[in-house]
Design an enzyme around this catalytic site. Sequence first.
Site, short mmCIF file in Angstrom:
data_model
loop_
_atom_site.label_atom_id
_atom_site.label_comp_id
_atom_site.label_asym_id
_atom_site.label_seq_id
_atom_site.Cartn_x
_atom_site.Cartn_y
_atom_site.Cartn_z
N ALA A 16 0.85 -1.20 0.00
CA ALA A 16 0.00 0.00 0.00
C ALA A 16 0.88 1.25 0.00
O ALA A 16 0.59 2.24 -0.68
CB ALA A 16 -0.92 -0.01 1.22
N LYS A 97 -1.98 -8.84 -6.75
CA LYS A 97 -1.75 -10.24 -7.10
C LYS A 97 -1.41 -11.03 -5.85
O LYS A 97 -0.89 -10.41 -4.91
CB LYS A 97 -0.66 -10.39 -8.16
CG LYS A 97 0.64 -9.57 -7.96
CD LYS A 97 1.40 -9.66 -6.67
CE LYS A 97 1.99 -10.96 -6.26
NZ LYS A 97 2.80 -10.85 -5.00
#
Length: 330
Positions: A16, A97
């Site tokens: 993030a 992913k």
Amino acid sequence: MAEAVRWGILGTGKIARAFANALKEVPDARLAAVASRSSDKARAFAGEFGAGAAYGSYEELAAADGIDLVYVGTPHPQHAENALLALRAGKGVLCEKPFTMNLREAEQVVTLARSRRLFLMEAMWTRYLPAFLETKRIVESGEIGKVSQVVADFGFTASFGPEHRVFNPELGGGALLDLGIYPLSIATALLGPVQEIKAQAALGPTGVDVQTGFTLRHAGGAMSVCSCSFLARTPCELTVSGERGHVRMNTMFHRARSVTVALDDGSSRTIDTPYLGNGYVHEVIEAQRCWRAGLTESPAMKLEETLALMGVMDEIRRQIGLAYQADQPR
Ligand SMILES: NC(=O)c1ccc[n+]([C@@H]2O[C@H](COP(=O)([O-])OP(=O)(O)OC[C@H]3O[C@@H](n4cnc5c(N)ncnc54)[C@H](OP(=O)(O)O)[C@@H]3O)[C@@H](O)[C@H]2O)c1
């Protein structure tokens, strides 16, 4: 300049942070909001990266106004749930992913996005790197002749405890889901859909794979030889070979700033390729381009491919004997 695309980030962990840094490098991107399971962490992240709003729950961000696209940066087992949350609230989604834990979850997410006609994309950032696009262009130009092989690896020495997400089965630990998806995704992009799979793995003390190798036969007969590892600092190379030579994405392929073409006449040339910011910038640009154009998926990596890759990983896991909580019948 067009109005900025307003991003919301779910999660405040390592990726993030990298993603928030990438947004800073894209002139028409804005970090509108961040959400964490903890209000304190959300506020600290918002302060550091200049987010417009900080929410102490993912639900609040999903429901908030003023967000165009939600980036899901949570551990793999949370991806499906978090992506569904954002889609149900009418937001487009860019999901880390591996897209989900298994094909069944991936189908749920894709089905919802399609039914709501919302943008959805797997954050398989290496597929948008200029070095990869140049490799693909060279292959398609015929310069290296008929292509028959890709060799790709991704490995690093993971010196974490058993509770860390890379080893913890409850957080989707294992080399295949974390790293193997890279060689798999890129080999498929170069050689086409997978028709046959053979895999072997070493399972570690927590029961997840710490090293996995797999060979794939692709439609048309070309083969790829792929590996991933938490035990070794592998070269992280990607080479695609044909009758007349090969193309290599240089250095570690996810950091490639050039590609080299070597031909059977002894000649070779290296082409420099851009690499913006920390590399994630390229996927942001693609997601925004698609979203602005009103597309519901990226033509460079369609959702059918995301689903197919999840199916391949399910089969590899079946062969190596690795199941997660998410695989239990619901
Ligand atoms: N594209 C890439 O290059 C790349 C690189 C690294 C990782 N990733 C992917 O990104 C995802 C996150 O990896 P990461 O390395 O960023 O992990 P991380 O540092 O552990 O961060 C994950 C974040 O997810 C949130 N979260 C939500 N539910 C959680 C739970 N049950 N347990 C722990 N955290 C939870 C937490 O944020 P809050 O506490 O703030 O809610 C946490 O900070 C993985 O799926 C990974 O495959 C991608």
